[in-house]
Every structure is written in C-alpha cells, then in structure tokens.
Design a protein around this motif. Structure first.
Motif, PDB file in Angstrom:
ATOM      1  N   ASN A 619       0.828  -1.214   0.000  1.00 54.32           N
ATOM      2  CA  ASN A 619       0.000   0.000   0.000  1.00 54.32           C
ATOM      3  C   ASN A 619       0.855   1.253   0.000  1.00 54.32           C
ATOM      4  OD1 ASN A 619      -2.346  -1.513   0.004  1.00 54.32           O
ATOM      5  ND2 ASN A 619      -2.635  -1.408   2.223  1.00 54.32           N
ATOM      6  N   TYR A 620       1.922   1.265   0.780  1.00 51.73           N
ATOM      7  CA  TYR A 620       2.842   2.410   0.782  1.00 51.73           C
ATOM      8  C   TYR A 620       3.514   2.549  -0.589  1.00 51.73           C
ATOM      9  CZ  TYR A 620       2.867   4.073   5.633  1.00 51.73           C
ATOM     10  OH  TYR A 620       2.532   4.670   6.826  1.00 51.73           O
ATOM     11  N   ASP A 621       3.894   1.428  -1.171  1.00 47.67           N
ATOM     12  CA  ASP A 621       4.546   1.445  -2.489  1.00 47.67           C
ATOM     13  C   ASP A 621       3.606   2.036  -3.545  1.00 47.67           C
ATOM     14  OD1 ASP A 621       6.351   0.816  -4.615  1.00 47.67           O
ATOM     15  OD2 ASP A 621       5.197  -1.005  -4.992  1.00 47.67           O
ATOM     16  N   LYS A 622       2.334   1.639  -3.518  1.00 47.42           N
ATOM     17  CA  LYS A 622       1.373   2.150  -4.505  1.00 47.42           C
ATOM     18  C   LYS A 622       1.171   3.657  -4.390  1.00 47.42           C
ATOM     19  CE  LYS A 622      -1.383  -2.074  -5.137  1.00 47.42           C
ATOM     20  NZ  LYS A 622      -2.703  -2.717  -4.893  1.00 47.42           N
ATOM     21  N   LEU A 623       1.368   4.167  -3.182  1.00 43.71           N
ATOM     22  CA  LEU A 623       1.221   5.611  -2.974  1.00 43.71           C
ATOM     23  C   LEU A 623       2.449   6.385  -3.443  1.00 43.71           C
ATOM     24  CD1 LEU A 623      -0.430   5.495   0.566  1.00 43.71           C
ATOM     25  CD2 LEU A 623      -1.567   6.086  -1.585  1.00 43.71           C
ATOM     26  N   GLY A 624       3.491   5.651  -3.850  1.00 45.27           N
ATOM     27  CA  GLY A 624       4.685   6.289  -4.380  1.00 45.27           C
ATOM     28  C   GLY A 624       5.855   6.316  -3.441  1.00 45.27           C
ATOM     29  N   LEU A 625       5.757   5.581  -2.316  1.00 52.06           N
ATOM     30  CA  LEU A 625       6.850   5.542  -1.357  1.00 52.06           C
ATOM     31  C   LEU A 625       7.723   4.321  -1.600  1.00 52.06           C
ATOM     32  CD1 LEU A 625       4.174   6.758   0.672  1.00 52.06           C
ATOM     33  CD2 LEU A 625       6.348   7.615   1.536  1.00 52.06           C
ATOM     34  N   ALA A 626       8.768   4.163  -0.792  1.00 51.44           N
ATOM     35  CA  ALA A 626       9.721   3.073  -0.983  1.00 51.44           C
ATOM     36  C   ALA A 626       9.016   1.713  -0.883  1.00 51.44           C
ATOM     37  CB  ALA A 626      10.834   3.165   0.054  1.00 51.44           C
ATOM     38  N   ASN A 627       9.539   0.764  -1.643  1.00 55.63           N
ATOM     39  CA  ASN A 627       8.957  -0.575  -1.694  1.00 55.63           C
ATOM     40  C   ASN A 627       9.722  -1.498  -0.757  1.00 55.63           C
ATOM     41  OD1 ASN A 627       7.711  -2.950  -2.318  1.00 55.63           O
ATOM     42  ND2 ASN A 627       8.410  -3.046  -4.437  1.00 55.63           N
ATOM     43  N   TYR A 628       9.175  -1.712   0.448  1.00 57.70           N
ATOM     44  CA  TYR A 628       9.812  -2.586   1.424  1.00 57.70           C
ATOM     45  C   TYR A 628       9.231  -3.998   1.336  1.00 57.70           C
ATOM     46  CZ  TYR A 628      11.699   1.640   3.608  1.00 57.70           C
ATOM     47  OH  TYR A 628      12.367   2.823   3.855  1.00 57.70           O
ATOM     48  N   GLU A 629       9.953  -4.937   1.921  1.00 53.08           N
ATOM     49  CA  GLU A 629       9.475  -6.327   1.953  1.00 53.08           C
ATOM     50  C   GLU A 629       8.178  -6.440   2.759  1.00 53.08           C
ATOM     51  OE1 GLU A 629       9.336 -10.479   1.376  1.00 53.08           O
ATOM     52  OE2 GLU A 629      10.473  -8.896   0.362  1.00 53.08           O
ATOM     53  N   ALA A 630       8.141  -5.759   3.915  1.00 54.03           N
ATOM     54  CA  ALA A 630       6.967  -5.807   4.795  1.00 54.03           C
ATOM     55  C   ALA A 630       7.031  -4.622   5.747  1.00 54.03           C
ATOM     56  CB  ALA A 630       6.942  -7.121   5.571  1.00 54.03           C
ATOM     57  N   MET A 631       5.882  -4.335   6.385  1.00 56.08           N
ATOM     58  CA  MET A 631       5.829  -3.246   7.366  1.00 56.08           C
ATOM     59  C   MET A 631       4.876  -3.630   8.496  1.00 56.08           C
ATOM     60  SD  MET A 631       5.452   0.275   5.183  1.00 56.08           S
ATOM     61  CE  MET A 631       6.870   1.298   4.827  1.00 56.08           C
ATOM     62  N   GLU A 632       5.285  -3.294   9.708  1.00 59.05           N
ATOM     63  CA  GLU A 632       4.373  -3.385  10.850  1.00 59.05           C
ATOM     64  C   GLU A 632       3.880  -1.976  11.161  1.00 59.05           C
ATOM     65  OE1 GLU A 632       6.047  -7.346  13.124  1.00 59.05           O
ATOM     66  OE2 GLU A 632       6.752  -5.378  13.800  1.00 59.05           O
ATOM     67  N   ALA A 633       2.595  -1.855  11.464  1.00 56.44           N
ATOM     68  CA  ALA A 633       1.960  -0.540  11.587  1.00 56.44           C
ATOM     69  C   ALA A 633       1.501  -0.279  13.020  1.00 56.44           C
ATOM     70  CB  ALA A 633       0.776  -0.448  10.638  1.00 56.44           C
ATOM     71  N   PHE A 634       1.573   1.007  13.419  1.00 64.14           N
ATOM     72  CA  PHE A 634       1.204   1.415  14.769  1.00 64.14           C
ATOM     73  C   PHE A 634       0.460   2.746  14.733  1.00 64.14           C
ATOM     74  CE2 PHE A 634       4.971  -1.161  14.850  1.00 64.14           C
ATOM     75  CZ  PHE A 634       4.745  -2.073  15.867  1.00 64.14           C
ATOM     76  N   VAL A 635      -0.424   2.916  15.699  1.00 60.29           N
ATOM     77  CA  VAL A 635      -1.129   4.189  15.886  1.00 60.29           C
ATOM     78  C   VAL A 635      -0.957   4.583  17.347  1.00 60.29           C
ATOM     79  CG1 VAL A 635      -3.394   5.313  15.960  1.00 60.29           C
ATOM     80  CG2 VAL A 635      -2.808   3.803  14.049  1.00 60.29           C
ATOM     81  N   ARG A 636      -0.620   5.835  17.563  1.00 63.57           N
ATOM     82  CA  ARG A 636      -0.412   6.297  18.940  1.00 63.57           C
ATOM     83  C   ARG A 636      -1.736   6.684  19.584  1.00 63.57           C
ATOM     84  NH1 ARG A 636       2.619  11.780  20.774  1.00 63.57           N
ATOM     85  NH2 ARG A 636       2.183  11.597  23.005  1.00 63.57           N
ATOM     86  N   TRP A 637      -1.942   6.183  20.806  1.00 62.55           N
ATOM     87  CA  TRP A 637      -3.131   6.551  21.580  1.00 62.55           C
ATOM     88  C   TRP A 637      -2.894   7.902  22.221  1.00 62.55           C
ATOM     89  CZ3 TRP A 637      -8.021   4.922  22.173  1.00 62.55           C
ATOM     90  CH2 TRP A 637      -8.749   5.451  23.230  1.00 62.55           C
ATOM     91  N   LYS A 638      -3.834   8.810  22.015  1.00 62.50           N
ATOM     92  CA  LYS A 638      -3.684  10.158  22.567  1.00 62.50           C
ATOM     93  C   LYS A 638      -4.482  10.249  23.866  1.00 62.50           C
ATOM     94  CE  LYS A 638      -1.620  11.362  18.648  1.00 62.50           C
ATOM     95  NZ  LYS A 638      -1.937  10.243  17.757  1.00 62.50           N
TER      96      LYS A 638
END
Length: 640
Positions: A619-638
């Motif tokens: 998904n990041y690659d399709k948006l035009g960013l670097a193409n990584y093997e995989a990514m783990e995602a996080f969201v900060r709780w405010k």
C-alpha cells in the motif's frame, strides 16, 4: 435547508438509518420504543405482538426492558412473543439453545405469561417440521401479525437464519446454515464441528409483514455488511437488502457499525467537509487508489472528477496537497521504533530521548506479541532498549485437548526415566483422559486440564520471547483474573485486573507501551485487555510524572490491520527480519497448523501476519513511497 442537507448526505442509503454514538444509547432507544408500544397496546386493551432476536446484539435491549419492569413497573402481561429462529437439532435446555438465551436474558425476569412465549422447537422429528412451521405462521397471522420485529444481522447478511439465496417471500422453514455463520458460532459450541448445520427460521416474507421492523447492528465487525445492506443492490446474496423494499424498516446502528457508510467513510462524495489534516490525508490516499496513481501524480482534474473539488479549491493547488500528504506518510516510516538517538525527531514518530528506552509490550494472549509486532519486538531488542513483555492472559482455553494428554504423557515418561514415583501423576492423567473422552462442547475443563493448557502456552511464550532476544527476567505473566474462568464467556473486569496492571507499570515505569488495538478480535479479549491498560495508565497519570511522559502505541495484525491513513508509525522489515518474525511465531506450536479458535480467517497466524505486513508495504509502495518487503503498523493513543 437542514432537511435537504441530510437527504444529500444519505443519498446512497436505500433504507432509513439512525446512528447513535454507541450501542448503549442505541439499545436504550430501542427498548424505549418497545416499552412505548407495550404501553400503547395496554391502554387500548390489546396485546403487543413482538418478534424477538437472539445473539449479542439485543442483549442490552433486553437488559433495559428488565430494568424498566423492575424499576418502572413495566408489565409484559399483554405481550406475546415469537422468536426468529432456533438451531436444529437443539435441546431447549442446552447452553447454546435460544430458549436458554431468551429465558436467561429476558423471560425469567419479567411477568410475561409462559403461554405467550413462542420459540421454534429444535427437538421435532424432521418429518414434523413442515407442519410445525405452517402452524407457527398461522399463530402469528391469527393474532393480526407482528407489531414489531427486532432483527440483528449476520456477516453473511442473513436476517433470522435466512442465509444467502433465501427468497423474499419465504416463510418459516428449515434451512441449512452458511459456513461463515457456523464459524461465527463456533466459540459458543466449542468448535465449528459442534455447530448444527441447520436451523428453523422465520422467513423473509414473515418478517416483512411486521408493522414495524428495527434492524440493529453494533461494532466495526458489522460495518462492511451494513454498507452492503443499506447501500448495495437488492440481491439474494445479501438477504438483508430485501429490507430496502419495506416501508416500515429502520436500521439502528452505533457509530462503528455505520463507519463504512458513504456519509462517514468518504463524506466528500456527499457533502462539503471541514478539511482538517486527518480528513485530507484519508481523502488523498483514497483518491490515489480510486484513480490508481501515486500521490505525487494526482492532478487538479483528478480532484475535480472524484468529488474532491472543494478540497482542491480550499487547500490547493493539488500538487501542494499531494506534497504535504506524501511527506506525512514518508515521516511515518522509521527503522527506529524506540526513537533514533542523536537525530532530529521533530518529524519522526517516536522521540529520540531517552536514547535507551524501557519498552513494555502488552500481549493479550501469549502469542499476540510476536504475531502482531514480532519484527518491531526484535528490532527494539537489537537496538539496545530495555524491552519487557507482559502476557495479560494465560490463553488456556485455546489448546487442543489432545495436546494436554500428549504433554502429560511426556511428563510421566520423563519422571519415570529419572526414577521418580509417577503413581500420583498417572492417576491424575487417567482422570483427565476420562474427562476429555466424555467432555461436552464448551464444558469447563478440570482445573488440572486448564493448568496444563496454561503451562503449554506459557512455555511457548517464553520460547518466543527468548527467540526475539529477551532475557527471562523481562518476561511477565499476569494471568488477569477476568480471563481465568475456564469458560469462553469471561467474567467482567474488576479492580483486581487494573491493580495488577498498575503494579507492573509502576515496577517497570516504561517510556513507551505497545498494546493490542486489534478490536476486531472475535472473542473480545483484545478490547478488554486494552481497556485495562488504559484504566491503569489513566490512574497513574493522575499522580505519577513518569506516566504522563509515557507514550502508548497500538498494534494490530492478528485479526486485521490499520488502514493506511490511520498509520502513524510504520516499521519496515527486511526479508531476513520477516523470517526471524516467522520463526518467533513458530515457537507457539499449539497455535500452529490449526488453532482452536481461528475466527473467520482460515490461514495460520504466521501466514496472516506475513501477508498483512506485506500488504501494508504494498500500500505504501502504490502511494509512491519506498517498496519494502513488509511493514508493521502502529497508531499512537492520545491521552486526554
């Protein structure tokens, strides 16, 4: 003008929809409407004929009706009820029976005459069902039909047990259950193989005749099917879409269940928006996918042709918007989940100081840590942070009984080989074996069986943490009391759960916390565990300075992943790190091949994790960013 605006916002919706902030408010509103109907019929000297549903959705409605009966003298003596459905075959005294459900949640607590209660009979001989179903219809008809029918909705789009393929004029009948429906019920029955394949259900035609129909749905698990039912084309593949043909139907939803409706998910398509940074990011990512272009190649024409002219006019030109969103996404990518020492952290997800942080990973089950954030776990250890992991529950309901016997047999042989007396252990083993042979679906295990299951999960968790590089002193097993029931339905959270969490937090004083924010867990444990962490942190933040400086990151991955526009920290993984993560997950052998409770995703946990992490990177690659093997995602709780 307000009415015109509402019509424009809801123009994709083909049935009336009312959305409340949460299911508690919505349930009370529905209960109020039922009570008003009952009182109105009482004043007229008539009966109120109700069609009732089962499952988790109407539970709070029934709780409120019971409260009104006990505290406000609401009488049900003039109420006649017809339940939607029942499994077949099904003994009415079974824990899974809808007879049991209705009496425990409603009928045992109100003054309804027993002869006024009608629930499909799951004990009939098969040759008697057709005649019984006709009689069930005739009873409803003789009373003048249903005044109000309450509905839930299954993830197949079924109402009652009218599965995909049901006809709009269908009557009460015996049906075959969809495989997804049976998977969703599997936890109640101790496995899908124990779920009946058939059920007796009111038909769609029967439901349609009700003078009023209320369909209720709560939480994000129902959001996708609600969108299809409300905005989709009428189709037998989604039986709930037939309700679009009714003039007497209303969908009552909480905000989570309504979240994929157009007016909430892509509001720019139906109204002018207040364009804050969060909505701009979401809209631009959506537009990139809609026109299949990287963000930096989006044009003013793309904005204008896809409902986003207002954004281009107010915040444009398009290229400036693109650059801003692209930069935000780029800044979310970091190989330093604990912060990068001696670097400008003004646009990084995590702070640079202190350079070596105390990081605490809360894992609801003994494998969520490595499944959901195993790569980041390993990276934090490799980068020298003081990493701790806390397993909040024992996970002792999710081990196969055959594994229990196998491990005890091993213990007997091992103890015998070193000359130990195994007579007591053999006696316990025999009791366990006989119990397991006669065990009923969802029967509570013997304490000894529960203990062995907990020991199995514990040793696997230790192995997984060691593989990630952790020392044993940094591995914590909490065994929160709410979970330790031996039942699939857990106890309510108490102060004991929160106090244990407070004590651990005070001991470690972490600079950063990682906790499971994967609330689509079909068993609810992730959400419960997250709320316990929140309650503990909020208590500590009132008095302790270190707690006010602690950041809380949410991870997902075991059941679903964050949407790209939600991600605030994306940790890229190399092919070698993906392999290390997979091997950490492999330490949980009891969950490999086929876990006891897989949910509706049949893939093994390591496959789910690997493919979801790869999808995030794509998904990041399709948006035009670097193409990584995989990514783990996080969201900060405010914290507020």
């Amino acid at each position: 003008m307000a009415r015109l605006n509402l019509l424009e916002e809801t123009r994709f919706e083909k049935v009336p929809v009312t959305v409340y902030e949460n299911q508690h408010i919505a349930s009370k509103k529905v209960a109020d409407r039922i009570a008003a109907l009952i009182k109105r019929r009482q004043a007229q000297g008539e009966n109120a004929v109700l069609g009732l549903a089962t499952g988790a959705t109407p539970v709070e409605v029934y709780e409120e009706l019971v409260r009104m009966h006990k505290e406000e003298s609401l009488s049900f003596k003039n109420v006649i009820t017809f339940n939607l459905d029942e499994y077949y075959p099904m003994n009415p005294t079974s824990r899974q029976s809808y007879v049991t459900f209705m009496y425990e949640n409603l009928f045992d607590h109100i003054d309804i005459p027993k002869e006024n209660i009608h629930i499909p009979d799951g004990t009939l001989d098969k040759e008697d069902i057709a005649e019984y179903c006709i009689a069930y219809e005739n009873k409803i008809g003789a009373l003048g039909g249903l005044d109000l029918q309450v509905l839930g909705i299954g993830r197949t789009g079924h109402i009652g047990f009218n599965e995909p393929g049901s006809a709009p004029n269908s009557g009460t009948r015996l049906v075959t259950l969809d495989d997804l429906t049976r998977r969703d019920a599997s936890r109640d029955f101790g496995g899908k193989e124990n779920v009946p394949t058939k059920a007796i259900t009111m038909g769609i035609g029967t439901i349609f005749k009700a003078r009023e129909i209320i369909l209720m749905a709560w939480n994000t698990k129902k959001a996708s099917i609600i969108k299809k039912a409300v905005e989709g084309e009428i189709s037998s593949e989604v039986p709930a879409t037939y309700l679009q043909l009714s003039e007497n139907t209303e969908f009552v939803l909480d905000e989570d269940a309504a979240s994929e409706l157009t007016r909430f998910d892509t509001p720019w398509l139906v109204k002018d928006c207040v364009w804050d940074d969060k909505l701009i990011k979401k809209a631009v990512i959506w537009l990139s996918g809609a026109v299949n272009k990287p963000i930096l190649k989006l044009t003013d024409e793309d904005y204008n042709n896809n409902g986003m002219a207002q954004l281009a006019t107010e915040k444009g030109p398009a290229y400036n918007i693109n650059i801003d969103v692209f930069n935000k996404l780029q800044h979310s990518i970091t190989g330093w989940p604990g912060g990068k020492p001696n670097a400008d952290d003004s646009q990084r997800p995590e702070r640079k100081e202190p350079a070596h942080k105390r990081s605490l990973i809360f894992s609801p089950h003994p494998d969520d840590d490595v499944i959901s954030m195993g790569g980041t776990f390993i990276r934090l250890v490799d980068q020298g942070h003081d990493v701790h992991v806390a397993y909040q529950t024992s996970g002792n309901t999710a081990v196969w009984d055959t594994d229990v016997l196998r491990y005890v047999e091993f213990a007997i042989d091992f103890n015998r080989s070193i000359g130990e007396d195994v007579s007591k252990l053999e006696k316990t083993y025999e009791e366990m074996r006989l119990f397991i042979e006669k065990k009923e679906p969802n029967q509570i295990d013997l304490p000894e069986v529960r203990n062995v299951k907990a020991f199995i999960r514990k040793t696997e968790a230790i192995a997984g943490s060691r593989f990630a590089g952790l020392q044993d002193k940094n591995i914590h097993f909490m065994a929160l009391p709410f979970y330790e029931t031996g039942k699939t339905v857990k106890n309510p959270v108490t102060d004991k759960d929160v106090n244990l969490t407070v004590e651990l937090l005070q001991k470690i004083k972490p600079h950063q916390i990682f906790a499971a924010g994967d609330f689509a867990d079909p068993h609810g444990t992730h959400l419960v565990c997250f709320k316990i962490v929140l309650a503990a942190m909020e208590r500590l933040r009132e008095t302790e300075e270190w707690a006010r400086e602690t950041w809380l990151w949410m991870y997902r991955g075991a059941w679903h992943e964050f949407a790209t526009h939600e991600i605030e920290m994306a940790v890229p993984l190399s092919p070698q790190e993906v392999e290390r993560k997979k091997n950490a997950i492999f330490q949980h052998q009891s969950q490999k091949d086929r876990p006891v409770f897989p949910g509706d995703d049949e893939r093994e946990f390591w496959v789910r994790a690997q493919e979801r992490n790869r999808e995030t990177a794509v998904n990041y690659d399709k948006l035009g960013l670097a193409n990584y093997e995989a990514m783990e995602a996080f969201v900060r709780w405010k914290f507020e």
